[in-house]
Design a protein around this motif. Structure first.
Motif, PDB file in Angstrom:
ATOM      1  N   ALA A  49       1.028  -1.095   0.034  1.00  0.00           N
ATOM      2  CA  ALA A  49      -0.010  -0.011   0.032  1.00  0.00           C
ATOM      3  C   ALA A  49       0.978   1.194   0.051  1.00  0.00           C
ATOM      4  CB  ALA A  49      -0.903  -0.023   1.279  1.00  0.00           C
ATOM      5  N   LEU A  50       1.810   1.349   0.791  1.00  0.00           N
ATOM      6  CA  LEU A  50       2.798   2.387   0.685  1.00  0.00           C
ATOM      7  C   LEU A  50       3.489   2.551  -0.492  1.00  0.00           C
ATOM      8  CD1 LEU A  50       4.298   1.903   4.376  1.00  0.00           C
ATOM      9  CD2 LEU A  50       2.756   3.706   3.742  1.00  0.00           C
ATOM     10  N   LYS A  51       3.850   1.558  -1.140  1.00  0.00           N
ATOM     11  CA  LYS A  51       4.456   1.604  -2.469  1.00  0.00           C
ATOM     12  C   LYS A  51       3.802   2.085  -3.504  1.00  0.00           C
ATOM     13  CE  LYS A  51       7.088  -1.091  -5.973  1.00  0.00           C
ATOM     14  NZ  LYS A  51       7.469  -2.387  -6.182  1.00  0.00           N
ATOM     15  N   THR A  52       2.248   1.554  -3.663  1.00  0.00           N
ATOM     16  CA  THR A  52       1.450   2.010  -4.438  1.00  0.00           C
ATOM     17  C   THR A  52       0.927   3.263  -4.355  1.00  0.00           C
ATOM     18  OG1 THR A  52       0.616  -0.182  -4.647  1.00  0.00           O
ATOM     19  CG2 THR A  52      -1.112   1.533  -5.331  1.00  0.00           C
ATOM     20  N   GLY A  53       0.590   3.730  -3.111  1.00  0.00           N
ATOM     21  CA  GLY A  53       0.302   5.078  -2.735  1.00  0.00           C
ATOM     22  C   GLY A  53       1.242   6.329  -2.963  1.00  0.00           C
ATOM     23  N   SER A  54       2.530   5.841  -3.029  1.00  0.00           N
ATOM     24  CA  SER A  54       3.663   6.967  -3.078  1.00  0.00           C
ATOM     25  C   SER A  54       4.269   6.828  -4.475  1.00  0.00           C
ATOM     26  CB  SER A  54       4.781   6.683  -2.208  1.00  0.00           C
ATOM     27  OG  SER A  54       5.132   5.406  -2.523  1.00  0.00           O
ATOM     28  N   ASN A  55       3.626   6.160  -5.478  1.00  0.00           N
ATOM     29  CA  ASN A  55       3.913   5.855  -6.979  1.00  0.00           C
ATOM     30  C   ASN A  55       5.380   5.404  -6.859  1.00  0.00           C
ATOM     31  OD1 ASN A  55       1.526   6.891  -8.206  1.00  0.00           O
ATOM     32  ND2 ASN A  55       2.122   9.000  -7.622  1.00  0.00           N
ATOM     33  N   ASP A 261       9.897  14.732   7.146  1.00  0.00           N
ATOM     34  CA  ASP A 261       9.049  14.592   5.915  1.00  0.00           C
ATOM     35  C   ASP A 261       8.751  13.369   5.721  1.00  0.00           C
ATOM     36  OD1 ASP A 261       9.359  17.407   5.625  1.00  0.00           O
ATOM     37  OD2 ASP A 261      11.057  17.370   4.286  1.00  0.00           O
ATOM     38  N   THR A 262       9.788  12.323   6.206  1.00  0.00           N
ATOM     39  CA  THR A 262       9.435  10.801   5.685  1.00  0.00           C
ATOM     40  C   THR A 262       8.259  10.283   6.468  1.00  0.00           C
ATOM     41  OG1 THR A 262      11.855  10.586   5.136  1.00  0.00           O
ATOM     42  CG2 THR A 262      10.508   8.359   5.585  1.00  0.00           C
ATOM     43  N   ALA A 263       8.248  10.767   7.915  1.00  0.00           N
ATOM     44  CA  ALA A 263       7.207  10.229   8.720  1.00  0.00           C
ATOM     45  C   ALA A 263       5.988  10.570   8.297  1.00  0.00           C
ATOM     46  CB  ALA A 263       7.491  10.738  10.224  1.00  0.00           C
ATOM     47  N   TYR A 264       5.889  11.954   7.773  1.00  0.00           N
ATOM     48  CA  TYR A 264       4.618  12.601   7.372  1.00  0.00           C
ATOM     49  C   TYR A 264       4.091  11.721   6.344  1.00  0.00           C
ATOM     50  CZ  TYR A 264       1.691  16.089   5.263  1.00  0.00           C
ATOM     51  OH  TYR A 264       0.807  16.346   4.596  1.00  0.00           O
ATOM     52  N   LYS A 268       0.547   9.871   5.983  1.00  0.00           N
ATOM     53  CA  LYS A 268      -0.332  10.418   4.976  1.00  0.00           C
ATOM     54  C   LYS A 268      -0.629   9.273   4.045  1.00  0.00           C
ATOM     55  CE  LYS A 268      -1.044  14.197   1.761  1.00  0.00           C
ATOM     56  NZ  LYS A 268      -1.141  13.500   0.594  1.00  0.00           N
ATOM     57  N   THR A 269       0.395   8.400   3.445  1.00  0.00           N
ATOM     58  CA  THR A 269       0.241   7.545   2.522  1.00  0.00           C
ATOM     59  C   THR A 269      -0.699   6.310   3.147  1.00  0.00           C
ATOM     60  OG1 THR A 269       2.155   8.002   1.475  1.00  0.00           O
ATOM     61  CG2 THR A 269       0.970   6.067   0.772  1.00  0.00           C
TER      62      THR A 269
END
Length: 319
Positions: A49-55, A261-264, A268-269
């Protein structure tokens, strides 16, 4: 090289310089649980999900773990890309240097920060419908299958003692894989398991055999000192009414080594992808902003930024 070719090379180089360097992947290491557990499967779903949501910007490597205690101990040698799953109570114990962390007190434990909740570990007391058991008082004279050595068996035995049923309930020590057969044959009246709802095993049994889930009242939940959990009516076949039981909250954590920034972006994703995650596994249905109250201790500043933006309820001691 002739002039037109040289000019073409210069033009291409200029375009590439103007575009700047390609965005680097955010490499994340996730420690969850044993590969055979549902929480390892959740880790794999979360990674996708994190990979997909962050393109493709977030790349998560899921690593097997012996459990949450080990996940916390591993932060001493972890880098800024480390995230892990744990119940909040274990994080609190580590920061206080208590229980299993009594001889492992470390300043690193105080750097732990929460990102977001994941499905809670929820107790299920599954009874054959013909046993007529709906509450714990109905267990008198009944038999329960418990897989010795598991969290569910320890918790189940604790509740039997708490509710004055010691010696009144027959405990059958057997692997959960044989629970459906034992239930159908009448060898046991029910079994105890713990997992995020809907638990695949309970779904499977409920589709083949008529079952009831035991429900607790408020006083019983208080006695357990666990977090209350309501399994909505309709979650399992034949379960029309809500069932009140107990749970152990589970949370994804990192440390202050991770940049804001990474934690955000991770937080969010996750929340933006939750609807799609439900399509692949229904247990994500139980995750919403109400679970934020189960997070004890501080949120990572990057995650806190996201929650303030969307208006999630945040307690003072989480800031």
């Amino acid at each position: 090289m002739n002039l037109p070719t040289r000019l073409l090379g210069i033009c291409i180089a200029s375009v590439l310089l103007a575009a700047g360097p390609a965005a680097a992947d955010i490499q994340i290491s996730l420690k969850s649980a044993k590969s055979s557990s549902s929480y390892y499967k959740m880790g794999e779903q979360l990674a996708q999900a994190l990979k997909t949501g962050s393109n493709g910007e977030i790349v998560v490597t899921v690593a097997e773990s012996t459990g949450s205690v080990q996940n916390i101990l591993d932060i001493e040698n972890a880098s800024d890309d480390y995230i892990f799953t744990s119940p909040p109570i274990l994080v609190s114990l580590s920061q206080q240097g208590k229980a299993m962390f009594a001889d492992k007190d470390s300043d690193d434990f105080h750097t732990i920060r929460a990102l977001f909740p994941i499905p809670s570990l929820t107790m299920h007391f599954v009874m054959a419908q013909e046993s007529g058991s709906l509450t714990f008082s109905d267990l008198d004279g009944k038999s329960l299958l418990m897989d010795n050595g598991t969290f569910a068996s320890r918790e189940g035995a604790k509740y039997i003692n708490l509710f004055g049923l010691e010696g009144k309930v027959t405990i059958v020590d057997a692997e959960l894989s044989g629970a459906e057969k034992a239930l159908k044959s009448g060898k046991v009246d029910g079994f105890v398991t713990a997992g995020s709802w809907p638990a695949p095993m309970v779904l499977e049994v409920a589709m083949e055999t008529s079952v009831n889930l035991l429900t607790m009242d408020g006083e019983e939940v208080k006695k357990t000192k666990r977090t209350p959990m309501v399994i909505p009516g309709g979650t399992y076949p034949g379960q029309d009414d809500d069932v009140t039981t107990t749970s152990v909250p589970m949370v994804v954590y990192t440390t202050t080594e991770m940049d804001d920034d990474t934690a955000y972006l991770l937080t969010k994703t996750f929340w933006e992808q939750k609807k799609d995650m439900i399509k692949s596994a229904a247990w994500w249905e139980g995750v919403d902003d109400r679970l934020m109250a189960n997070i004890t201790g501080r949120l990572h500043d990057g995650a806190l930024k996201f929650y303030k933006e969307v208006g999630f309820p945040i307690a003072e001691d989480q800031k």
